[in-house]
Scaffold this active site. Sequence first.
Site, PDB file in Angstrom:
ATOM      1  N   SER A 118       2.368  -3.091  -3.688  1.00 30.45           N
ATOM      2  CA  SER A 118       2.272  -1.996  -4.667  1.00 30.45           C
ATOM      3  C   SER A 118       2.479  -2.458  -6.110  1.00 30.45           C
ATOM      4  O   SER A 118       3.025  -1.719  -6.934  1.00 30.45           O
ATOM      5  CB  SER A 118       3.257  -0.872  -4.316  1.00 30.45           C
ATOM      6  OG  SER A 118       2.982  -0.354  -3.028  1.00 30.45           O
ATOM      7  N   GLY A 161       0.808  -1.217   0.000  1.00 35.42           N
ATOM      8  CA  GLY A 161       0.000   0.000   0.000  1.00 35.42           C
ATOM      9  C   GLY A 161       0.842   1.269   0.000  1.00 35.42           C
ATOM     10  O   GLY A 161       0.349   2.357   0.250  1.00 35.42           O
TER      11      GLY A 161
HETATM   12  P1  13P Z   1      -1.027  -3.362  -2.447  1.00 31.75           P
HETATM   13  O1  13P Z   1      -0.901  -4.004  -3.809  1.00 31.75           O
HETATM   14  O2  13P Z   1      -2.208  -2.479  -2.303  1.00 31.75           O
HETATM   15  O3  13P Z   1       0.260  -2.772  -1.993  1.00 31.75           O
HETATM   16  O4  13P Z   1      -1.332  -4.602  -1.428  1.00 31.75           O
HETATM   17  C1  13P Z   1      -0.485  -5.692  -1.440  1.00 31.75           C
HETATM   18  C2  13P Z   1      -1.089  -6.741  -0.585  1.00 31.75           C
HETATM   19  O5  13P Z   1      -1.099  -6.636   0.619  1.00 31.75           O
HETATM   20  C3  13P Z   1      -1.711  -7.891  -1.265  1.00 31.75           C
HETATM   21  O6  13P Z   1      -2.012  -8.906  -0.370  1.00 31.75           O
END
Ligand code: 13P
Length: 259
Positions: free
Chosen positions: A215, A174
């Site tokens: 991400s 995230g």
């Molecule tokens: P993001 O792709 O939003 O960073 O989340 C990764 C994740 O935690 C997937 O399980």
Amino acid sequence: MSAATLLAVGNWKMNTTVQEAMALASDVRRRLEDDPPGGVQTVLCPPFISLAPLHDLLKDSNIALGAQNLHPQTSGAFTGEISPTMLQGLCRYVIVGHSERRHIMREGYHVVGQKVKAAVDAGLTPIICVGETLSQRRQGAAEAVVRRQLETGLSGIADPRHVVIAYEPVWAIGAGVPATPVVVADITGGAIRTELANLYDDATAQKIAVLYGGSVNPENVTAFLEQPSIQGALVGGASLDAAQFAQIVRLTAEAKGTD
Ligand code: 13P
């Protein structure tokens, strides 16, 4: 390098109502149906309450479903929990030990191991998440943390053929900025394969799919997938956008030359 299955997994986390989940899954399906990319298993992990409607919606498709968590017991007085038995028949995969559960819900090493065993015993494929925090990385403890998460997570698993590992460094989730492919490959091709070979043997270690998560988006996914030690992506935010997620599935097939 390996014969592990390629996977593109969307973790929707605590997003989407049932109606939104049905619309999103239909959109992903439509985008992948026109020209289905070969050799990649697409998996959608919606919130629990959308598993049954999506199971019906996707039953004639190549898209598999996964849960985001499970309780280690098959039934009992555990208010608010969902058991492996309840998931049987609704989904093939289940995410276990996601960092948000380890860190926000305080799930420890031991309970993650119990959940992995419960999933395998129920015929589900656990996607076991491992990854260090930023402070653990700064202390030089990334490898040790990941190896301990694997050792404890797999402690009840004699035959790991139906297990998937996802390396998700906590600091890259995230964040908008992923880890670099070189840093990731250092762990996926280094500590993770070494620990898997240590727990089982070399040949078995090569057959286990290891995903990267943190991400991931259509712009950066290819660079990760070009690493031979990575067999797919576990996608959070970008999986809530059907166009982006379908693109990630296509790019997975392209990067691995399966399309
Ligand atoms: P993001 O792709 O939003 O960073 O989340 C990764 C994740 O935690 C997937 O399980």
